[in-house]
Design a protein around this motif. Structure first.
Motif, PDB file in Angstrom:
ATOM      1  N   GLN A   1      -6.736   4.540   1.025  1.00 17.05           N
ATOM      2  CA  GLN A   1      -7.615   3.722   1.410  1.00 17.05           C
ATOM      3  C   GLN A   1      -8.926   4.334   1.543  1.00 17.05           C
TER       4      GLN A   1
ATOM      5  N   PHE B   1      -6.864   0.498  -2.401  1.00 18.10           N
ATOM      6  CA  PHE B   1      -6.211   1.437  -1.246  1.00 18.10           C
ATOM      7  C   PHE B   1      -5.584   1.784  -3.078  1.00 18.10           C
TER       8      PHE B   1
ATOM      9  N   PHE C   1      -3.671  -0.210   9.493  1.00 12.06           N
ATOM     10  CA  PHE C   1      -4.443  -1.332   8.403  1.00 12.06           C
ATOM     11  C   PHE C   1      -4.118  -2.647   8.898  1.00 12.06           C
TER      12      PHE C   1
ATOM     13  N   ARG D   1       0.341  -4.506   3.148  1.00 11.64           N
ATOM     14  CA  ARG D   1      -1.073  -5.227   3.622  1.00 11.64           C
ATOM     15  C   ARG D   1      -1.635  -6.631   3.100  1.00 11.64           C
TER      16      ARG D   1
ATOM     17  N   ASP E   1      -8.128  -7.222   4.737  1.00  6.63           N
ATOM     18  CA  ASP E   1      -8.995  -6.803   5.868  1.00  6.63           C
ATOM     19  C   ASP E   1      -8.555  -7.338   7.866  1.00  6.63           C
TER      20      ASP E   1
ATOM     21  N   GLN F   1       0.867  -1.343  -0.183  1.00  7.99           N
ATOM     22  CA  GLN F   1       0.339   0.244   0.367  1.00  7.99           C
ATOM     23  C   GLN F   1       1.038   1.169  -0.181  1.00  7.99           C
TER      24      GLN F   1
ATOM     25  N   TYR G   1     -13.096  -2.195  -1.472  1.00  5.39           N
ATOM     26  CA  TYR G   1     -12.280  -1.294  -0.674  1.00  5.39           C
ATOM     27  C   TYR G   1     -11.659  -1.462  -1.916  1.00  5.39           C
TER      28      TYR G   1
ATOM     29  N   LEU H   1      -8.566  -4.290  -3.056  1.00  9.30           N
ATOM     30  CA  LEU H   1      -8.197  -5.615  -1.305  1.00  9.30           C
ATOM     31  C   LEU H   1      -9.712  -6.537  -1.757  1.00  9.30           C
TER      32      LEU H   1
ATOM     33  N   GLY I   1      -2.278   0.430  -7.125  1.00 10.02           N
ATOM     34  CA  GLY I   1      -3.584   1.281  -6.883  1.00 10.02           C
ATOM     35  C   GLY I   1      -4.571  -0.361  -7.526  1.00 10.02           C
TER      36      GLY I   1
ATOM     37  N   ARG J   1     -13.406  -3.016   7.215  1.00 11.73           N
ATOM     38  CA  ARG J   1     -12.083  -2.854   7.865  1.00 11.73           C
ATOM     39  C   ARG J   1     -11.918  -4.392   8.435  1.00 11.73           C
TER      40      ARG J   1
END
Length: 304
Positions: A261, A228, A147, A56, A59, A26, A226, A190, A187, A205
């Motif tokens: 995000q 990023f 996150f 990352r 979630d 991210q 969702y 997620l 980008g 999240r």
């Protein structure tokens, strides 16, 4: 291309996950010397003064997979912390921004630091010599973070080094320290899913927003995404398809700000007594400068 120093460590990827599939970079090290932020590719995947690489998962629910953190190179453990609560920024203790973590010394002034690990999971001790790929602990949610991720930073003689491009500012063709090339994803998505109302960001999240089954008398049918690395000017297209494949809903949402995000959602209120039962599919697409850069699908079933 400027070659890396001969004494530089050769780094393996420090997590047990598939980059671009179930984990994502991210944020990279900030390569802008001024008050702004740019990653090594001159993109916006960083923030002012960021000193490492943030890898990352999708979630918080993914942390249940017990994701191992590995030593990126052989070294000696010269520092660790293992008792910080896994509450993210809300539970951060002043001076413990890294949360639970490990600091390795690789000799010749080189060090790597691993942050935001799970409380109680650190499995090494100070003074221990570890091999490349040795398990250090598990990814967590401790310290100054919003996150779930691993922050890994590289230093030489106390100065931070960008492992993606050792030499120069953003756009410079400096040599990577990674053993295998790590693709740059500018980008993307997620997760995505269905709900019966606009979900709360906390539930997205946490990984609890998506519904696999929806009652026929639900007040609305909503698809959410969702993502990023969104940039100002991007477009987000969200579609819902009926059980027979026909399009029920198709909306394109302009994204007006560059954000690390975010989530967006759209849908329809119920018309009539009940939704047609069956399997519904959704699709979300991220479009930048007229080109689709990522796509993700979701499914739900409307049934009693």
């Amino acid at each position: 291309m400027t070659p890396a120093r001969a004494d530089a460590p050769s780094l393996r990827f420090p997590l047990d996950c598939d980059l671009g599939e179930d984990c994502f970079i991210q944020q990279y090290m900030d390569r802008d010397p001024g008050p702004g932020a740019r990653d090594h590719a001159c993109g916006p995947l960083s923030y002012d003064g960021h000193t490492g690489t943030d890898i990352r998962v999708m979630d918080l629910s993914d942390l249940a997979r017990d994701i191992p953190v590995f030593a990126a190179a052989p070294g000696i453990v010269i520092g660790l912390r293992n008792s910080t609560a896994d509450d993210g920024r809300d539970g951060m203790v002043a001076g413990q921004e890294c949360g639970n973590g490990v600091l390795l010394d690789h000799g010749q002034g080189w060090q790597t630091q691993y942050c935001h690990m799970r409380r109680g999971s650190v499995s090494v001790t100070e003074g221990q010599r570890v091999a490349e790929g040795a398990p250090l602990g598990l990814m967590g949610y401790s310290g100054n973070t919003e996150f779930p991720h691993l922050h890994i930073s590289v230093r030489r003689d106390g100065e931070h080094v960008d492992p993606f491009s050792v030499d120069g500012s953003c756009g410079a063709a400096g040599e990577s320290l990674w053993q295998a090339p790590l693709p740059y994803q500018p980008g993307g998505f997620l997760t995505a899913g269905f709900a019966t109302d606009i979900p709360a960001f906390d539930s997205i999240r946490a990984g609890t927003a998506g519904l696999d089954r929806i009652a026929p008398d639900a007040p609305a049918l909503v698809i959410w995404a969702y993502l990023f690395g969104a940039r100002a000017g991007d477009e987000l297209r969200l579609l819902i398809r009926l059980p027979d494949g026909d399009t029920l809903h198709d909306v394109t949402v302009p994204l007006e700000r560059t954000q690390a995000q975010l989530f967006r959602a759209t849908g329809l209120r119920a018309r009539g007594d009940a939704w047609t039962e069956g399997g519904y599919s959704g699709e979300v697409r991220l479009i930048r400068d007229g080109t689709e850069i990522d796509r993700l699908t979701a499914e739900t079933r409307i049934a009693r």
